[in-house]
Design an enzyme around this catalytic site. Sequence first.
Site, short mmCIF file in Angstrom:
data_model
loop_
_atom_site.label_atom_id
_atom_site.label_comp_id
_atom_site.label_asym_id
_atom_site.label_seq_id
_atom_site.Cartn_x
_atom_site.Cartn_y
_atom_site.Cartn_z
N ASN A 193 -4.22 2.50 9.72
CA ASN A 193 -4.93 2.84 8.49
C ASN A 193 -5.25 1.48 7.86
O ASN A 193 -4.52 1.01 7.00
CB ASN A 193 -4.04 3.67 7.57
CG ASN A 193 -4.66 3.84 6.19
OD1 ASN A 193 -5.86 3.68 6.02
ND2 ASN A 193 -3.82 4.12 5.20
N PRO A 194 -6.32 0.84 8.33
CA PRO A 194 -6.62 -0.51 7.83
C PRO A 194 -7.25 -0.41 6.44
O PRO A 194 -7.63 0.69 6.02
CB PRO A 194 -7.64 -1.02 8.84
CG PRO A 194 -8.38 0.21 9.26
CD PRO A 194 -7.37 1.34 9.24
N PHE B 74 0.83 -1.21 0.00
CA PHE B 74 0.00 0.00 0.00
C PHE B 74 0.87 1.27 0.00
O PHE B 74 1.86 1.36 0.71
CB PHE B 74 -0.88 -0.04 1.27
CG PHE B 74 -1.82 1.11 1.41
CD1 PHE B 74 -3.03 1.13 0.74
CD2 PHE B 74 -1.49 2.17 2.25
CE1 PHE B 74 -3.91 2.19 0.90
CE2 PHE B 74 -2.36 3.24 2.40
CZ PHE B 74 -3.57 3.24 1.72
N1 GLN Z 1 -7.71 6.28 1.39
C1 GLN Z 1 -7.48 5.23 0.45
C2 GLN Z 1 -8.15 5.53 -0.86
O1 GLN Z 1 -9.22 6.06 -0.88
C3 GLN Z 1 -7.93 3.89 0.97
C4 GLN Z 1 -7.14 3.57 2.13
C5 GLN Z 1 -7.51 2.33 2.82
O2 GLN Z 1 -8.33 1.52 2.41
N2 GLN Z 1 -6.88 2.18 3.93
O3 GLN Z 1 -7.58 5.23 -1.87
#
Ligand code: GLN
Length: 303
Positions: A199-200, A107
């Site tokens: 931040n899962p 990620f």
């Molecule tokens: N904020 C991210 C996005 O919208 C998703 C993050 C998450 O799932 N932890 O791309």
Amino acid sequence: MGATSSSSPRAVKPPPRTRAELLSELTRRLEEAGVAAPEAEARALAQAALGEAPEVFFARLGEPAPEKALARLEAWCSRRAAGEPLGLILGEVAFFGLSLRVRPGVFLPRPETEGLVALALERFAKKRAPRVLDVGTGSGAIALALKHARPDAQVFASDPSPEALALARENARRLGLRVTLVPGHLTAGLRGLDLVVANPPYLPERYREEAPPELAYEPEKALYAGEEGLDVARPLAREALVALRPGGALLLELDPTNAGLLARELVGLGYRGVCTLPDLAGRPRYLLAHAPAPEAAGELGLA
Ligand code: GLN
């Protein structure tokens, strides 16, 4: 080399002449491709391709861009226009003042998670040597930013993905920051924590239909979490009740569509001082909750 023509046989257009011209051309192409911040990204790509710090790049705006950087820039621009995230093209992302290595399979740290780090730092501003766990650390972003800002903190970082842990380890080493990496899911059996931060994955399934093309370049497991997007946050909140010391805080980044829902559930679970907090766009993005103090924990059968 002076006789080399500037038009290579494969180039569709003659290369732009100066850095300034190159920038406007790149910006236009990224804008046409639907990139949300075309100017900033064009600049980042150009500076990286030329290997120039901002002050050098700006001082030379009117000078011709070196030919040898153009082929790389062309390839990078096409990749970005096709949807590949800037971070993966450059192999690094700036996060809370740190430069983090990133790569496919892990990620990519996002600006909204910097807000989560700021809230976490506020939580333990007055506590000496806090024990903190970053759940699902990925590249190590949250854990490393916290350790950088608070060298006295004992920072743990868990992740079930070996690729993620390897990357977090690499980032920790490069930055000279000491965090304890723990392979495993959720709280990985840790106890006595002052803060569990994460931040899962939190995107609801239905988001797939409107997801920007960039998301296809990241692991699904780090993004989506079932119908409501709470399939990871929910069990994490249950585990955190046991992993946190009484009064310790759980701090999560969530989707504005599900943060309020989980907040209500956490009240039912026995958490105290539960609230959602806004991101910079004013959306309910973060969830803060506290593990019950000893007397309350006793009432709930947790002590
Ligand atoms: N904020 C991210 C996005 O919208 C998703 C993050 C998450 O799932 N932890 O791309």
